[in-house]
Design a protein around this motif. Structure first.
Motif, PDB file in Angstrom:
ATOM      1  N   PRO A 239       0.806  -1.223   0.000  1.00 53.65           N
ATOM      2  CA  PRO A 239       0.000   0.000   0.000  1.00 53.65           C
ATOM      3  C   PRO A 239       0.840   1.276   0.000  1.00 53.65           C
ATOM      4  N   THR A 240       1.970   1.260   0.700  1.00 51.15           N
ATOM      5  CA  THR A 240       2.839   2.443   0.700  1.00 51.15           C
ATOM      6  C   THR A 240       3.339   2.739  -0.709  1.00 51.15           C
ATOM      7  N   LEU A 241       3.785   1.706  -1.419  1.00 47.04           N
ATOM      8  CA  LEU A 241       4.264   1.884  -2.796  1.00 47.04           C
ATOM      9  C   LEU A 241       3.142   2.356  -3.717  1.00 47.04           C
ATOM     10  N   LEU A 242       1.946   1.814  -3.531  1.00 53.92           N
ATOM     11  CA  LEU A 242       0.825   2.185  -4.390  1.00 53.92           C
ATOM     12  C   LEU A 242       0.333   3.598  -4.094  1.00 53.92           C
ATOM     13  N   MET A 243       0.453   4.026  -2.840  1.00 50.14           N
ATOM     14  CA  MET A 243       0.102   5.407  -2.513  1.00 50.14           C
ATOM     15  C   MET A 243       1.023   6.375  -3.245  1.00 50.14           C
ATOM     16  N   VAL A 244       2.305   6.069  -3.282  1.00 49.02           N
ATOM     17  CA  VAL A 244       3.267   6.909  -4.011  1.00 49.02           C
ATOM     18  C   VAL A 244       2.931   6.915  -5.500  1.00 49.02           C
ATOM     19  N   ASP A 245       2.603   5.731  -6.037  1.00 46.37           N
ATOM     20  CA  ASP A 245       2.245   5.614  -7.456  1.00 46.37           C
ATOM     21  C   ASP A 245       1.025   6.459  -7.784  1.00 46.37           C
ATOM     22  N   SER A 246       0.006   6.397  -6.944  1.00 45.67           N
ATOM     23  CA  SER A 246      -1.214   7.167  -7.191  1.00 45.67           C
ATOM     24  C   SER A 246      -0.990   8.662  -6.997  1.00 45.67           C
ATOM     25  N   TRP A 247      -0.179   9.010  -6.014  1.00 46.69           N
ATOM     26  CA  TRP A 247       0.143  10.426  -5.791  1.00 46.69           C
ATOM     27  C   TRP A 247       0.780  11.018  -7.047  1.00 46.69           C
ATOM     28  N   LYS A 248       1.729  10.289  -7.610  1.00 45.07           N
ATOM     29  CA  LYS A 248       2.390  10.748  -8.838  1.00 45.07           C
ATOM     30  C   LYS A 248       1.401  10.809  -9.993  1.00 45.07           C
ATOM     31  N   GLY A 249       0.540   9.793 -10.108  1.00 44.48           N
ATOM     32  CA  GLY A 249      -0.431   9.772 -11.192  1.00 44.48           C
ATOM     33  C   GLY A 249      -1.411  10.927 -11.103  1.00 44.48           C
ATOM     34  N   ILE A 250      -1.904  11.221  -9.904  1.00 46.10           N
ATOM     35  CA  ILE A 250      -2.839  12.329  -9.717  1.00 46.10           C
ATOM     36  C   ILE A 250      -2.150  13.661 -10.005  1.00 46.10           C
ATOM     37  N   CYS A 251      -0.910  13.800  -9.546  1.00 43.38           N
ATOM     38  CA  CYS A 251      -0.160  15.044  -9.809  1.00 43.38           C
ATOM     39  C   CYS A 251       0.076  15.240 -11.307  1.00 43.38           C
ATOM     40  N   ARG A 252       0.392  14.158 -12.022  1.00 42.58           N
ATOM     41  CA  ARG A 252       0.582  14.257 -13.476  1.00 42.58           C
ATOM     42  C   ARG A 252      -0.716  14.688 -14.145  1.00 42.58           C
ATOM     43  N   GLY A 253      -1.819  14.093 -13.712  1.00 40.78           N
ATOM     44  CA  GLY A 253      -3.106  14.457 -14.298  1.00 40.78           C
ATOM     45  C   GLY A 253      -3.468  15.906 -14.036  1.00 40.78           C
ATOM     46  N   MET A 254      -3.216  16.373 -12.814  1.00 44.78           N
ATOM     47  CA  MET A 254      -3.504  17.766 -12.480  1.00 44.78           C
ATOM     48  C   MET A 254      -2.630  18.725 -13.278  1.00 44.78           C
ATOM     49  N   LEU A 255      -1.356  18.347 -13.475  1.00 43.89           N
ATOM     50  CA  LEU A 255      -0.440  19.192 -14.247  1.00 43.89           C
ATOM     51  C   LEU A 255      -0.908  19.312 -15.689  1.00 43.89           C
ATOM     52  N   ILE A 256      -1.336  18.179 -16.262  1.00 43.76           N
ATOM     53  CA  ILE A 256      -1.835  18.203 -17.645  1.00 43.76           C
ATOM     54  C   ILE A 256      -3.088  19.071 -17.742  1.00 43.76           C
ATOM     55  N   ALA A 257      -3.977  18.946 -16.774  1.00 45.01           N
ATOM     56  CA  ALA A 257      -5.206  19.743 -16.773  1.00 45.01           C
ATOM     57  C   ALA A 257      -4.891  21.232 -16.628  1.00 45.01           C
ATOM     58  N   GLN A 258      -3.931  21.575 -15.765  1.00 41.55           N
ATOM     59  CA  GLN A 258      -3.551  22.971 -15.590  1.00 41.55           C
ATOM     60  C   GLN A 258      -2.969  23.559 -16.860  1.00 41.55           C
ATOM     61  N   ARG A 259      -2.115  22.782 -17.533  1.00 42.19           N
ATOM     62  CA  ARG A 259      -1.511  23.248 -18.794  1.00 42.19           C
ATOM     63  C   ARG A 259      -2.560  23.426 -19.869  1.00 42.19           C
ATOM     64  N   ALA A 260      -3.520  22.498 -19.931  1.00 43.02           N
ATOM     65  CA  ALA A 260      -4.585  22.606 -20.925  1.00 43.02           C
ATOM     66  C   ALA A 260      -5.420  23.835 -20.659  1.00 43.02           C
ATOM     67  N   THR A 261      -5.703  24.116 -19.366  1.00 38.46           N
ATOM     68  CA  THR A 261      -6.468  25.306 -19.013  1.00 38.46           C
ATOM     69  C   THR A 261      -5.713  26.578 -19.392  1.00 38.46           C
ATOM     70  N   SER A 262      -4.387  26.569 -19.166  1.00 38.24           N
ATOM     71  CA  SER A 262      -3.559  27.742 -19.503  1.00 38.24           C
ATOM     72  C   SER A 262      -3.575  28.000 -21.008  1.00 38.24           C
ATOM     73  N   VAL A 263      -3.503  26.944 -21.803  1.00 37.77           N
ATOM     74  CA  VAL A 263      -3.514  27.090 -23.275  1.00 37.77           C
ATOM     75  C   VAL A 263      -4.830  27.678 -23.733  1.00 37.77           C
ATOM     76  N   LYS A 264      -5.945  27.224 -23.138  1.00 39.02           N
ATOM     77  CA  LYS A 264      -7.261  27.752 -23.501  1.00 39.02           C
ATOM     78  C   LYS A 264      -7.371  29.244 -23.186  1.00 39.02           C
ATOM     79  N   LYS A 265      -6.806  29.636 -22.032  1.00 44.13           N
ATOM     80  CA  LYS A 265      -6.876  31.049 -21.645  1.00 44.13           C
ATOM     81  C   LYS A 265      -6.070  31.919 -22.594  1.00 44.13           C
ATOM     82  N   VAL A 266      -4.923  31.396 -23.047  1.00 36.06           N
ATOM     83  CA  VAL A 266      -4.072  32.149 -23.966  1.00 36.06           C
ATOM     84  C   VAL A 266      -4.786  32.325 -25.307  1.00 36.06           C
ATOM     85  N   ASN A 267      -5.445  31.237 -25.747  1.00 36.09           N
ATOM     86  CA  ASN A 267      -6.134  31.297 -27.028  1.00 36.09           C
ATOM     87  C   ASN A 267      -7.436  32.123 -26.928  1.00 36.09           C
TER      88      ASN A 267
END
Length: 244
Positions: free
Chosen positions: A216-244
């Motif tokens: 579970p400790t290893l999987l928590m780290v895996d999910s933390w990274k996965g959620i952070c990657r998803g949030m980063l992608i969403a933030q970048r997509a939102t930034s691109v929309k605002k620029v356009n």
């Protein structure tokens, strides 16, 4: 009451107390004075108990392999192992721990395969045979909550669904939290519920519970990274929309 009657009554009471004391100690568990009056010996030996449990896990793994072969997208080796882990956990939580939760009052006397399995593990922790309040509550929550979210996490991976990482994180955190509390409560009482024999202390109590701390400790780290990657992608997509 005459003297002979008094003597007879006292003798009967002494006999009853002696019988009760013998009944309490007619079990192999620790502490030795634990009251388990409805205890019956298991029909399965240690080897048979592990073989039975291993066979059941094997069936779950075969079913899991079939589900993996029908996954929506090809899975990596890591994700395949996580699906196996989650579904094996779900089976253990819902079936084995769920059985304990429903039958804890009479578990020590249950002449069933499940009863035998729990009596074997109880060498590592006799609280499972005495309806210990913490253990009953903890296992009930584990059966319902952890088991359900383990199934959702496995589904998330197989279906390539965004629910995967939230469910994986919730399941792993609940498993880690519950297992740490479970082991530390025994530690705080000097491991009084555990047979000091190394087979039961290290083999059962330590080694059988260690996977639910490490993985579970290893999987928590895996999910933390996965959620952070998803949030980063969403933030970048939102930034691109605002620029356009």
């Amino acid at each position: 009451m005459s003297s002979p009657q008094v003597v007879a009554a006292a003798a009967a009471a002494a006999t009853a107390n002696a019988s009760a004391a013998v009944a309490v100690n007619q079990h192999p568990y620790y502490p030795r004075n634990s009251a388990i009056p409805h205890y019956v010996e298991s029909k399965l030996s240690m080897g048979e108990a592990f073989a039975t449990l291993g066979s059941a896990v094997g069936v779950v793994m075969v079913v899991t392999a079939l589900l993996i072969s029908r996954a929506r997208v090809p899975l990596s080796g890591k994700d395949k192992l996580i699906v196996v882990w989650m579904l094996v956990c779900a089976a253990i939580h819902i079936v084995l721990e769920g059985y304990f939760s429903f039958n804890h009052h009479s578990l020590a006397g249950k002449e069933t395969i499940m009863g035998d399995l729990w009596r074997e593990y109880a060498h590592a922790d006799s609280r499972y045979l005495t309806s210990d309040p913490f253990t009953v509550i903890m296992e009930g929550i584990t059966a319902v909550f952890d088991g359900s979210f383990a199934v959702i996490a496995a589904y998330g991976i197989l279906a390539d669904s965004p629910v995967r990482h939230p469910a994986q994180l919730i399941t792993s955190l609940a498993q880690l939290y519950g297992n740490v509390l479970y082991m530390l409560t025994n530690y705080m009482e000097g491991f009084r519920y555990t047979n000091p024999n190394p087979v039961y202390f290290f083999g059962y109590f330590v080694l059988l519970n260690a996977p639910w701390i490490i993985i579970p400790t290893l999987l928590m780290v895996d999910s933390w990274k996965g959620i952070c990657r998803g949030m980063l992608i969403a933030q970048r997509a939102t930034s691109v929309k605002k620029v356009n």
